[in-house]
Scaffold this motif. Structure first.
Motif, PDB file in Angstrom:
ATOM      1  N   LEU A  87       0.832  -1.206   0.000  1.00 54.52           N
ATOM      2  CA  LEU A  87       0.000   0.000   0.000  1.00 54.52           C
ATOM      3  C   LEU A  87       0.866   1.254   0.000  1.00 54.52           C
ATOM      4  N   SER A  90       2.645   1.893  -3.374  1.00 52.47           N
ATOM      5  CA  SER A  90       1.797   2.226  -4.530  1.00 52.47           C
ATOM      6  C   SER A  90       1.661   3.721  -4.762  1.00 52.47           C
ATOM      7  N   ASN A  92      -0.717   5.444  -3.585  1.00 50.66           N
ATOM      8  CA  ASN A  92      -2.143   5.775  -3.550  1.00 50.66           C
ATOM      9  C   ASN A  92      -2.612   6.309  -2.195  1.00 50.66           C
ATOM     10  N   LYS A  95      -3.569  10.076  -2.097  1.00 49.24           N
ATOM     11  CA  LYS A  95      -4.709  10.568  -2.864  1.00 49.24           C
ATOM     12  C   LYS A  95      -5.800  11.083  -1.934  1.00 49.24           C
ATOM     13  N   LYS A  99     -10.707   8.202  -2.853  1.00 47.17           N
ATOM     14  CA  LYS A  99      -9.914   7.373  -3.753  1.00 47.17           C
ATOM     15  C   LYS A  99      -8.946   6.476  -2.970  1.00 47.17           C
ATOM     16  N   LYS A 100      -8.395   7.029  -1.881  1.00 44.33           N
ATOM     17  CA  LYS A 100      -7.473   6.254  -1.054  1.00 44.33           C
ATOM     18  C   LYS A 100      -8.193   5.058  -0.430  1.00 44.33           C
ATOM     19  N   LYS A 102     -10.902   3.623  -1.465  1.00 42.76           N
ATOM     20  CA  LYS A 102     -11.275   2.676  -2.520  1.00 42.76           C
ATOM     21  C   LYS A 102     -10.100   1.770  -2.869  1.00 42.76           C
ATOM     22  N   TYR A 103      -8.914   2.362  -2.984  1.00 43.48           N
ATOM     23  CA  TYR A 103      -7.737   1.573  -3.323  1.00 43.48           C
ATOM     24  C   TYR A 103      -7.396   0.580  -2.213  1.00 43.48           C
ATOM     25  N   GLN A 106      -9.830  -2.361  -2.152  1.00 42.90           N
ATOM     26  CA  GLN A 106      -9.624  -3.352  -3.214  1.00 42.90           C
ATOM     27  C   GLN A 106      -8.377  -4.198  -2.973  1.00 42.90           C
ATOM     28  N   GLN A 107      -7.307  -3.548  -2.538  1.00 40.64           N
ATOM     29  CA  GLN A 107      -6.057  -4.273  -2.324  1.00 40.64           C
ATOM     30  C   GLN A 107      -6.177  -5.263  -1.160  1.00 40.64           C
TER      31      GLN A 107
END
Length: 525
Positions: A87, A90, A92, A95, A99-100, A102-103, A106-107
């Protein structure tokens, strides 16, 4: 009727309740540290960290149901480290929050979760990726804590889930729906939701004008109760208790729900505590274990367990252990265990009465009146005005002295009993025996040449008789007492006193042979 039968309608109603209920405050006294039974030293250590408030490790508690929790904790630390490193690498995490999240969602889902299973424990995520809403929510909570992302856990009647950045963006993390597990609410959604509530008049005019759309949305959409990660641990154990219930493992279910309640004392866990303990008691065969359960259930008065139910269960235990099997030592240990668990003084007294009375009755029936009078005396201390008990106590008391020849020692004992149990003053059988012993002691004293003592006990006999002329007086004892007084006085030339002793004795025992014979002798002389 036992507790399981009485509570069966309530237990069946449980099937129609939602899985979770709104938490309310509940007394921690329902489950004490000493009540908890741990499967492994690892689990005990994990709980101890919370008990002493020093080392609170939610992961350790979550992994405690594993067959190899220490190894699983090592495996978890390795998997979590890999996830966090990925994490961070990445880019991300810098962000915007939606958006953070969400990432991250998913991960984490891709790395840890493979298949939803209704019956699930946290350690299964590590081994095969199986999860449910409770274990997956715990997973995301642990990740968010490592990333310093603020979150809240929300509880619905049949579900739990996460809110990231609560009170601000309120980003919902729905762990059990991979396709739509991440939800962020745009202004249009919020506005429409609030509009519907206004039209339904759930939001009144005053409130609508004093708060903006975001405030109203946050208040009404996220109105389910927030719970802590610690309380989620309780839900995890509650789930396991319910899984065990489905397999009729009432011992396991009861042990797990106690741990659940210890972390999360809610009306739901309180009800399950009662249900599982009652069912376990109905199936328990070991006397001491039954005693522990009876004592613990005594705390559940608000859940419908009355004092009469507790007394009834203790009476059932008494029947099985003492009356059927005559296991006095085991029964004593059971009594001590029940009393140890009970906090209500009045109920303690009532349980004590059953214990002492039933022990006394057993010894009485076995002819051991010395032991019987001890237990009956203890029972009388619990219920001093119990007339039936007073009667059987006096009977044992009298029988216990039947071989005692020292009447003065018996009187001293009777006086102590009377001082300890004032209600005996109104017991005619007790007073009759005391009067009998006094006149016997009087005769003994005169026979041995102790007139002062003889007159003292003679006077006490007469006072007892004057107070209750209906006393059942043994004529031979009266004849002995007054005859010995007559002989004493006559030998010393006190013929008037000797005649008075005989006349008084004949008032109490007009048909006594000794008294009539000595009167004839004196008159003839």
């Amino acid at each position: 009727m036992n507790l399981a039968t009485r509570l069966r309608p309530i237990a069946w109603a449980l099937l129609f309740l939602p899985l979770y209920v709104t938490s309310q405050s509940a007394s921690d006294s329902l489950v004490r540290w000493a009540d908890l039974s741990f499967q492994t030293p690892f689990e005990r250590a994990a709980f101890s960290g919370y008990a002493n408030g020093q080392t609170k490790d939610a992961t350790a508690v979550l992994l405690s149901m594993s067959a190899s929790p220490a190894a699983d904790q090592t495996r978890w630390n390795e998997q979590l480290t890999r996830c966090l490193n990925s994490l961070h690498a990445s880019g991300n995490l810098s962000k915007k929050n939606d958006k953070k999240i969400k990432y991250i969602y998913q991960q984490v889902h891709n790395q840890f979760l493979t298949e939803y299973r209704a019956e699930n424990r946290f350690h299964e995520i590590i081994h095969n990726g199986y999860y449910n809403c409770v274990t997956a929510t715990a997973l995301y909570a642990l990740v968010f804590e490592k990333l310093a992302i603020p979150y809240s856990i929300q509880e619905k009647p049949t579900h739990v889930y996460l809110i990231a950045y609560p009170g601000r963006e309120n980003i919902l993390v729905e762990s059990t729906s991979p396709a739509s597990g991440f939800l962020s609410f745009d202004p249009a959604f919020k506005s429409n939701y609030v509009k519907v509530l206004k039209e339904q008049k759930i939001i009144g005019p005053a409130e609508a004008t004093s708060q903006n759309t975001d405030e109203l949305f946050n208040k009404y959409y996220f109105s389910d109760e927030d719970i802590t990660l610690e309380q989620l641990l309780g839900i995890h154990y509650a789930n396991d208790a319910l899984f065990k219930q489905d397999r009729n493992d009432w011992v396991g279910a009861h042990e797990q729900i106690k741990k659940s309640y210890w972390f999360y004392p809610s009306p739901r866990s309180e009800f399950l505590l009662t249900r599982f303990a009652v069912q376990r008691l109905a199936e328990e065969k070991k006397p001491l274990s039954r005693a522990t359960l009876i004592g613990q259930l005594a705390r559940f008065e608000k859940a419908g367990i009355s004092a009469d139910m507790i007394k009834g269960e203790f009476s059932n235990l008494t029947l099985d252990v003492l009356l059927k099997n005559n296991e006095k030592d085991v029964y004593e240990k059971c009594y001590a265990e029940v009393i140890r668990q009970i906090d209500v003084p009045e109920l303690k007294k009532e349980i004590a009465y059953i214990y002492f009375y039933e022990n006394g009755r057993v010894y009485h029936n076995q002819g051991n009146h010395v032991r019987a009078k001890h237990f009956f005396g203890q029972a009388l201390a619990q219920q001093p005005n119990n007339a039936d008990l007073g009667g059987i106590f006096v009977n044992s008391l009298v029988q216990s002295f039947r071989n005692e020849r020292n009447n003065r020692a018996v009187i001293d004992s009777l006086d102590r009993y009377q001082a300890k149990h004032p209600a005996l003053r109104e017991n005619s059988n007790f007073n009759s025996f005391l009067a009998f012993t006094c006149i016997r002691a009087s005769g003994d004293a005169f026979h041995s040449g102790d007139a002062a003592t003889g007159e003292k006990y003679q006077k006490r006999f007469e006072e007892l008789h004057a107070a209750d002329p209906s006393l059942n007086v043994v004529q031979q004892a009266v004849g002995y007492g007054y005859s010995e007084a007559c002989v004493y006085y006559f030998k010393r030339g006190q013929k008037t006193k000797a005649k008075l002793a005989l006349d008084k004795g004949l008032q109490f025992a007009p048909d006594d042979f000794q008294l009539k014979m000595r009167k004839q002798m004196i008159q003839g002389g």
